[in-house]
Structure formats: C-alpha cells, structure tokens
Scaffold this active site. Structure first.
Site, PDB file in Angstrom:
ATOM      1  CG  ASP A   5      -2.038   0.934   1.180  1.00 20.67           C
ATOM      2  OD1 ASP A   5      -3.397   0.464   1.113  1.00 20.67           O
ATOM      3  OD2 ASP A   5      -1.747   2.204   1.135  1.00 20.67           O
ATOM      4  CG  ASN A  59     -12.050  -1.130   4.274  1.00 21.71           C
ATOM      5  OD1 ASN A  59     -12.255  -1.446   5.571  1.00 21.71           O
ATOM      6  ND2 ASN A  59     -10.973  -0.314   4.193  1.00 21.71           N
ATOM      7  CD  GLN A  65     -15.000  -1.131  -1.952  1.00 23.81           C
ATOM      8  OE1 GLN A  65     -16.106  -1.583  -1.450  1.00 23.81           O
ATOM      9  NE2 GLN A  65     -14.678  -1.734  -3.144  1.00 23.81           N
ATOM     10  CB  VAL A  79      -9.727   1.300  -4.945  1.00 21.21           C
ATOM     11  CG1 VAL A  79      -9.383   0.725  -6.229  1.00 21.21           C
ATOM     12  CG2 VAL A  79      -8.858   2.367  -4.425  1.00 21.21           C
ATOM     13  CG  HIS A  96      -8.582  -3.328  -1.879  1.00 26.99           C
ATOM     14  ND1 HIS A  96      -9.755  -2.974  -2.755  1.00 26.99           N
ATOM     15  CD2 HIS A  96      -8.531  -2.665  -0.868  1.00 26.99           C
ATOM     16  CE1 HIS A  96     -10.246  -1.583  -1.988  1.00 26.99           C
ATOM     17  NE2 HIS A  96      -9.557  -1.554  -0.986  1.00 26.99           N
ATOM     18  CG  HIS A 116      -6.719  -2.884   3.343  1.00 23.96           C
ATOM     19  ND1 HIS A 116      -5.886  -1.922   3.367  1.00 23.96           N
ATOM     20  CD2 HIS A 116      -7.856  -2.933   3.000  1.00 23.96           C
ATOM     21  CE1 HIS A 116      -6.942  -1.042   2.604  1.00 23.96           C
ATOM     22  NE2 HIS A 116      -7.989  -1.682   2.418  1.00 23.96           N
TER      23      HIS A 116
HETATM   24  P1  AMP Z   1      -9.793   0.879   0.579  1.00 25.88           P
HETATM   25  O1  AMP Z   1      -9.908   2.365   1.511  1.00 25.88           O
HETATM   26  O2  AMP Z   1     -10.175  -0.119   1.411  1.00 25.88           O
HETATM   27  O3  AMP Z   1     -10.422   1.129  -0.559  1.00 25.88           O
HETATM   28  O4  AMP Z   1      -8.408   0.933   0.334  1.00 25.88           O
HETATM   29  C1  AMP Z   1      -7.565   1.380  -0.724  1.00 25.88           C
HETATM   30  C2  AMP Z   1      -6.139   1.363  -0.323  1.00 25.88           C
HETATM   31  O5  AMP Z   1      -5.556   1.518  -1.592  1.00 25.88           O
HETATM   32  C3  AMP Z   1      -5.653   2.602   0.620  1.00 25.88           C
HETATM   33  O6  AMP Z   1      -5.029   1.842   1.484  1.00 25.88           O
HETATM   34  C4  AMP Z   1      -4.653   3.233  -0.454  1.00 25.88           C
HETATM   35  O7  AMP Z   1      -3.707   3.761   0.398  1.00 25.88           O
HETATM   36  C5  AMP Z   1      -4.406   2.186  -1.444  1.00 25.88           C
HETATM   37  N1  AMP Z   1      -3.764   2.815  -2.767  1.00 25.88           N
HETATM   38  C6  AMP Z   1      -4.548   3.603  -3.583  1.00 25.88           C
HETATM   39  N2  AMP Z   1      -3.708   3.974  -4.527  1.00 25.88           N
HETATM   40  C7  AMP Z   1      -2.650   3.185  -4.388  1.00 25.88           C
HETATM   41  C8  AMP Z   1      -1.539   3.101  -5.199  1.00 25.88           C
HETATM   42  N3  AMP Z   1      -1.376   3.723  -6.286  1.00 25.88           N
HETATM   43  N4  AMP Z   1      -0.397   2.008  -5.067  1.00 25.88           N
HETATM   44  C9  AMP Z   1      -0.650   1.477  -3.700  1.00 25.88           C
HETATM   45  N5  AMP Z   1      -1.819   1.794  -2.723  1.00 25.88           N
HETATM   46  C10 AMP Z   1      -2.783   2.299  -3.101  1.00 25.88           C
END
Ligand code: AMP
Length: 114
Positions: free
Chosen positions: A31, A87, A94, A96, A100, A102
């Site tokens: 991350d 999430n 969430q 993205v 996924h 974590h």
């Molecule tokens: P969520 O909030 O559960 O959707 O998690 C999305 C995660 O993606 C967050 O912890 C961000 O820090 C991580 N994230 C977003 N963009 C990137 C990226 N380009 N490379 C690595 N992690 C990312």
C-alpha cells in the site's frame, strides 16, 4: 468508470507498484499509504467491485486470496499476528471499487476497529 480504477491500472502494469507476489488469480503489492509497518494489498485479477458483488463462482478465488495473505504474512515476518481488513462500500471506508484484502502487521491492533 470501473475500467478507470487505479488497481486495474496496476494490474495492467500501466502504473507502477511495489509488487510482492503475482499469479494467474491475483497480485499483491505494498500500500502506498501504509497504516502499519507492513501493509499489503491483495487483489484479484477478476473485476469484483465490492465484497457485496461476490458470486458463488468466486468462492474459490476468495479462499485463494486468503491463502496468499497467510503465505505473505509468514514471508514478511508477521506470522505472529496480523490483521486482514476488507472494506465494503463507501460507508466502511472503501475508496477503490475493486475488491481488495488489506494485510496489516508489525504492530499491535486495537479492538473494536475504528
Ligand atoms: P480502501 O480504502 O479499502 O478502498 O483501500 C484502498 C487502499 O489503496 C488505500 O489503503 C490506499 O492507500 C491504497 N492505494 C491507493 N492507490 C494506491 C497505489 N497507487 N498504490 C498502492 N496503494 C494504493
């Protein structure tokens, strides 16, 4: 648009990521805004926007993501205790829209979570 999300770009190698593991079903990468000394994301290659979108045919894939998480936890030296977070939708944090897992470790975690 789903096809625009950042994780698809990582899957397609259009943007860089610190990839730790990949196979035909998933990839795992660090991350870029870590919430613990170890913070890895494990994502399926298949587009599943949220946990609520899982279909019966995805059950084996979800099990695979968990197996990869356990292997990585051991490899990264956090086998003594780690947390898995998934999430689902905006209300749960969430950001993205590509399912996924974590994998967090290297510190103690509180309960209940925030
Ligand atoms: P969520 O909030 O559960 O959707 O998690 C999305 C995660 O993606 C967050 O912890 C961000 O820090 C991580 N994230 C977003 N963009 C990137 C990226 N380009 N490379 C690595 N992690 C990312």
């Amino acid at each position: 648009m789903l096809s625009d999300n950042i994780f698809l770009k990582i899957l397609e190698k259009k943007i860089p990521a610190r990839i730790l593991y990949e196979d035909e079903h998933c990839i795992a990468f660090h991350d870029n805004n870590p919430q613990a000394p170890v913070h890895v994301l494990i994502i399926p290659r298949k587009v599943i926007p949220t946990h609520a979108d899982i279909q019966a045919e995805d059950r084996e894939l979800l099990g695979h993501l968990h197996w990869v998480a356990a292997q990585l936890a051991e490899k990264l030296g956090i086998g003594d205790g780690y947390r898995l977070v998934l999430n689902c939708k905006e209300r749960a944090g969430q950001t993205v829209p590509h399912l996924h897992l974590h994998l967090l470790g290297g510190r103690n975690f509180a309960w209940p979570p925030g």
